[in-house]
Design an enzyme around this catalytic site. Structure first.
Site, mmCIF file in Angstrom:
data_model
loop_
_atom_site.group_PDB
_atom_site.id
_atom_site.type_symbol
_atom_site.label_atom_id
_atom_site.label_comp_id
_atom_site.label_asym_id
_atom_site.label_seq_id
_atom_site.Cartn_x
_atom_site.Cartn_y
_atom_site.Cartn_z
ATOM 1 N N LYS A 192 44.729 57.241 35.000
ATOM 2 C CA LYS A 192 45.717 57.553 36.251
ATOM 3 C C LYS A 192 47.103 57.039 35.028
ATOM 4 O O LYS A 192 47.408 58.200 34.777
ATOM 5 C CB LYS A 192 46.144 56.581 37.043
ATOM 6 C CG LYS A 192 47.268 57.333 37.610
ATOM 7 C CD LYS A 192 47.344 56.288 38.481
ATOM 8 C CE LYS A 192 48.746 56.407 39.589
ATOM 9 N NZ LYS A 192 48.756 55.612 40.872
ATOM 10 N N GLU A 202 40.169 49.417 28.565
ATOM 11 C CA GLU A 202 38.741 49.926 28.270
ATOM 12 C C GLU A 202 38.402 51.503 28.376
ATOM 13 O O GLU A 202 37.541 51.418 27.652
ATOM 14 C CB GLU A 202 38.302 48.859 29.688
ATOM 15 C CG GLU A 202 37.919 47.942 30.140
ATOM 16 C CD GLU A 202 39.136 47.696 30.482
ATOM 17 O OE1 GLU A 202 40.125 48.549 30.658
ATOM 18 O OE2 GLU A 202 39.302 45.811 31.247
ATOM 19 N N GLY A 219 44.894 54.600 42.209
ATOM 20 C CA GLY A 219 43.857 54.679 41.203
ATOM 21 C C GLY A 219 42.387 54.022 42.246
ATOM 22 O O GLY A 219 42.166 55.158 42.963
ATOM 23 N N ARG A 220 42.379 53.314 43.809
ATOM 24 C CA ARG A 220 41.298 53.234 43.988
ATOM 25 C C ARG A 220 40.899 53.808 45.219
ATOM 26 O O ARG A 220 39.703 54.116 46.417
ATOM 27 C CB ARG A 220 41.395 51.892 44.653
ATOM 28 C CG ARG A 220 42.351 51.104 45.202
ATOM 29 C CD ARG A 220 42.805 49.685 45.716
ATOM 30 N NE ARG A 220 44.106 48.953 45.808
ATOM 31 C CZ ARG A 220 44.723 48.845 45.203
ATOM 32 N NH1 ARG A 220 45.523 49.061 44.459
ATOM 33 N NH2 ARG A 220 46.451 48.330 45.883
ATOM 34 N N GLU A 224 41.633 44.257 46.231
ATOM 35 C CA GLU A 224 42.693 45.118 45.415
ATOM 36 C C GLU A 224 43.500 44.844 46.150
ATOM 37 O O GLU A 224 44.584 44.872 46.565
ATOM 38 C CB GLU A 224 42.550 46.676 44.596
ATOM 39 C CG GLU A 224 43.538 46.267 43.157
ATOM 40 C CD GLU A 224 43.087 47.153 42.318
ATOM 41 O OE1 GLU A 224 42.226 46.440 41.208
ATOM 42 O OE2 GLU A 224 42.853 48.237 42.146
ATOM 43 N N HIS A 245 15.784 40.204 51.092
ATOM 44 C CA HIS A 245 15.059 39.500 50.360
ATOM 45 C C HIS A 245 15.699 38.769 49.043
ATOM 46 O O HIS A 245 15.275 38.444 48.160
ATOM 47 C CB HIS A 245 13.913 40.090 49.846
ATOM 48 C CG HIS A 245 12.702 40.592 50.592
ATOM 49 N ND1 HIS A 245 12.387 40.240 51.179
ATOM 50 C CD2 HIS A 245 12.767 42.386 51.320
ATOM 51 C CE1 HIS A 245 11.469 40.511 51.954
ATOM 52 N NE2 HIS A 245 11.915 42.492 52.162
ATOM 53 N N LYS A 262 46.340 42.172 31.872
ATOM 54 C CA LYS A 262 45.815 43.288 31.069
ATOM 55 C C LYS A 262 46.656 43.116 29.873
ATOM 56 O O LYS A 262 46.447 43.497 28.600
ATOM 57 C CB LYS A 262 46.173 44.215 32.072
ATOM 58 C CG LYS A 262 45.268 45.225 32.740
ATOM 59 C CD LYS A 262 46.041 46.620 32.863
ATOM 60 C CE LYS A 262 45.531 46.669 34.375
ATOM 61 N NZ LYS A 262 46.102 48.687 35.100
HETATM 62 O O1 F6P Z 1 43.566 47.437 36.380
HETATM 63 C C1 F6P Z 1 43.826 47.947 38.166
HETATM 64 C C2 F6P Z 1 43.772 49.361 37.779
HETATM 65 O O2 F6P Z 1 45.081 50.027 37.618
HETATM 66 C C3 F6P Z 1 43.597 49.778 38.980
HETATM 67 O O3 F6P Z 1 43.768 50.118 40.052
HETATM 68 C C4 F6P Z 1 42.205 51.324 38.562
HETATM 69 O O4 F6P Z 1 42.100 52.015 39.787
HETATM 70 C C5 F6P Z 1 42.077 50.506 37.825
HETATM 71 O O5 F6P Z 1 43.380 49.487 36.961
HETATM 72 C C6 F6P Z 1 42.050 52.237 36.621
HETATM 73 O O6 F6P Z 1 43.203 52.797 35.757
HETATM 74 P P1 F6P Z 1 43.654 53.303 34.916
HETATM 75 O O7 F6P Z 1 43.391 54.399 36.452
HETATM 76 O O8 F6P Z 1 44.973 54.023 35.120
HETATM 77 O O9 F6P Z 1 43.166 53.634 34.027
#
Ligand code: F6P
Length: 502
Positions: A217, A223, A277-278, A363, A394, A497
């Site tokens: 987003k 990452e 995001g979620r 979250e 199990h 972050k």
């Molecule tokens: O750090 C959490 C978060 O902001 C989530 O809410 C989101 O899904 C994820 O990081 C990834 O964010 P982006 O889509 O901006 O890379």
């Protein structure tokens, strides 16, 4: 248009002060705390049929819970007194119910039909169908071979690069919908920052047939950017600089950053700040999934989500599946002091569903202040965990059967497999009934009395998956409305972050 929910002054109201909450405290202490589940069944022979609810292809059996008619009545009153009906309307109307970020919450618009008039005046909403059409043309062109890799090879390996909501949704749904993968197409994903996933993956991939979908987003997440840059370097090394134009597409709201990365404009798929995001699987974040299952199946998933939205918007509180699921969660969380909940899907293709729900629920509901910044006066989100059954049986089910903690369970059962159905039903029964044989050594005794819901359906189709995801999205929202928290922000993850950024 502000309604009762958006106008509400939080400072004047805590859920614990609502009359229904107070009545529930008393009802719990007097009627339910020490009542055994098997007693509830023997008092009311019709119980199994009474505490069940269908919506679309889903059926929720909530009879194996510590509740009776009075509990259900009081819980429903709690929802009404907490303005849940007005909150639902406020969401669909596009009111800025994500108050801490000043945003509307409109993932429901992503799966709506134009005729549903979901917040059409909100900027971005009228473009939802344009983006879908653009996705459809792109997906079809990849499948037909009209869009190819830079050497003219057909693109068949789709690699989703993202994290959190930009990873868990596509990954969970691609596992769930494995039988719907188009012939020759294959889904892969890279999320973690340590580089090992990409390293392992590139060893077996052919760059000429690989398409990376960079999902972010913000297009700034460390990452994702680290992995996307490493993938880009791999493509350049194996092919050439120009190949980036053919082997990378992106789903993002950040055009400047996509420019900088070198994503060509016709390979960009946008969405809007009102998609959390979620909650983003329904948007262009679902592109990698759509590339693998095809647009017809992707649209069937959207249609399943919409079916649950219509139910959520129209059904009365006591016949509303997401509302009931939320109220049962609150009943265990706030009245029985349960600290965690297990999600046990009996269909191995839902193996990533517990992880998906972990982000969705933890979250969203892991908050200790309300929207106005005042501390909450009751517990909020429970720890969510789980695993596909019967693997769970199990490993950790021992603790659920004989441990000291109360762990309510949501069984999610696809009735396609007779043996999975038998296993799932046996677990729900064992948790509830336990064993009471005379003379049994104490370590063999199952005390039973452990509650569970079972959500079942005949077959895990894209439509059913859409209904299931939307069910939990709305459940989380209802819980948040009752607690007075903002279920759509995630300020808690920002500090880590910031500290990790170079
Ligand atoms: O750090 C959490 C978060 O902001 C989530 O809410 C989101 O899904 C994820 O990081 C990834 O964010 P982006 O889509 O901006 O890379």
């Amino acid at each position: 248009m502000a309604n009762a929910y958006t106008k509400r002054k939080l400072s004047s109201r805590y859920p614990v002060d609502l009359p229904a909450w107070k009545n529930l405290v008393k009802h719990h202490r007097v009627d339910m705390r020490d009542r055994k589940l098997h007693e509830l069944f023997s008092y009311d022979k019709k119980r199994a049929g009474k505490f069940g609810l269908g919506s679309g292809d889903l059926f929720l059996d909530y009879s194996k819970n510590h509740l009776n008619n009075t509990t259900q009545k009081l819980l429903t009153q709690l929802a009404t007194q907490a303005d849940v009906p007005a909150a639902i309307e406020a969401m669909f109307a596009g009111d800025k119910i994500n108050k801490t970020e000043g945003r509307s919450v409109l993932h429901v618009a992503l799966r709506a039909k134009i005729a549903d008039t979901v917040a059409l005046e909100t900027p971005g909403v009228p473009q939802v169908w344009e983006v879908l059409t653009k996705m459809e043309s792109f997906v079809d062109a990849v499948h037909s071979g009209e869009i190819k890799g830079c050497t003219g090879e057909k693109l068949s390996d789709i690699v989703n690069i993202g994290i959190g909501g930009s990873d868990l949704g596509p990954v969970m749904a691609s596992h769930a919908l494995r039988p719907y993968w188009k012939e020759g197409m294959c889904f892969h994903s890279v999320s973690n920052v340590d580089g090992t996933q990409l390293d392992d993956l590139t060893k077996k991939l052919n760059p000429e047939t690989t398409l990376f979908v960079v999902c972010s987003k913000t297009f700034t997440t460390l990452e994702t950017m680290t992995n996307a840059k490493a993938a880009r370097a791999w493509v350049i090394d194996r092919l050439d600089e120009l190949a980036v134009q053919y082997h990378f597409v992106a789903a993002s709201t950040n055009h400047e950053a996509m420019d900088e990365f070198g994503i060509r404009t016709d390979y960009r798929f946008g969405f809007w700040d009102w998609v959390g995001g979620r909650y983003s699987l329904w948007s262009a974040v679902g592109l990698s999934l759509a590339l693998v299952i095809g647009m017809e199946a992707f649209k069937a998933m959207l249609s399943g989500g919409r079916r649950m939205d219509l139910h959520f918007r129209q059904a009365p509180m006591d016949e509303n599946m997401p509302v009931l699921l939320a109220l049962i969660g609150i009943w265990y969380n706030n009245f029985f002091d349960a600290q965690s909940q297990a999600i046990l899907p009996y269909d191995n293709r839902l193996d990533r569903f517990p992880a998906y729900l972990q982000q969705l629920q933890m979250e969203s509901s892991g908050k200790s202040v309300r929207m106005d910044g005042i501390p909450v006066r009751c517990d909020t989100g429970m720890v969510i965990w789980g695993e596909a059954g019967s693997n769970a049986q199990h490993s950790f089910m021992q603790l659920l059967h004989q441990g000291t903690r109360l762990v309510p369970v949501d069984f999610i059962l696809s009735k396609t497999s007779a043996s999975a159905t038998a296993q799932c039903e046996a677990q729900a029964e064992a948790l509830m009934d336990g064993t009471y044989e005379k003379g049994l050594q104490p370590y063999r005794v199952h005390a039973g009395n452990k509650p569970s819901n079972t959500i079942h359906f005949d077959k895990l189709t894209p439509d059913v998956l859409g209904q299931l995801i939307a069910l939990y999205e709305h459940k989380v929202f209802v819980e948040g409305v009752i607690w007075g928290i903002d279920s759509f922000d995630q300020w808690g993850v920002e500090l880590g972050k910031k500290l990790a950024s170079p």
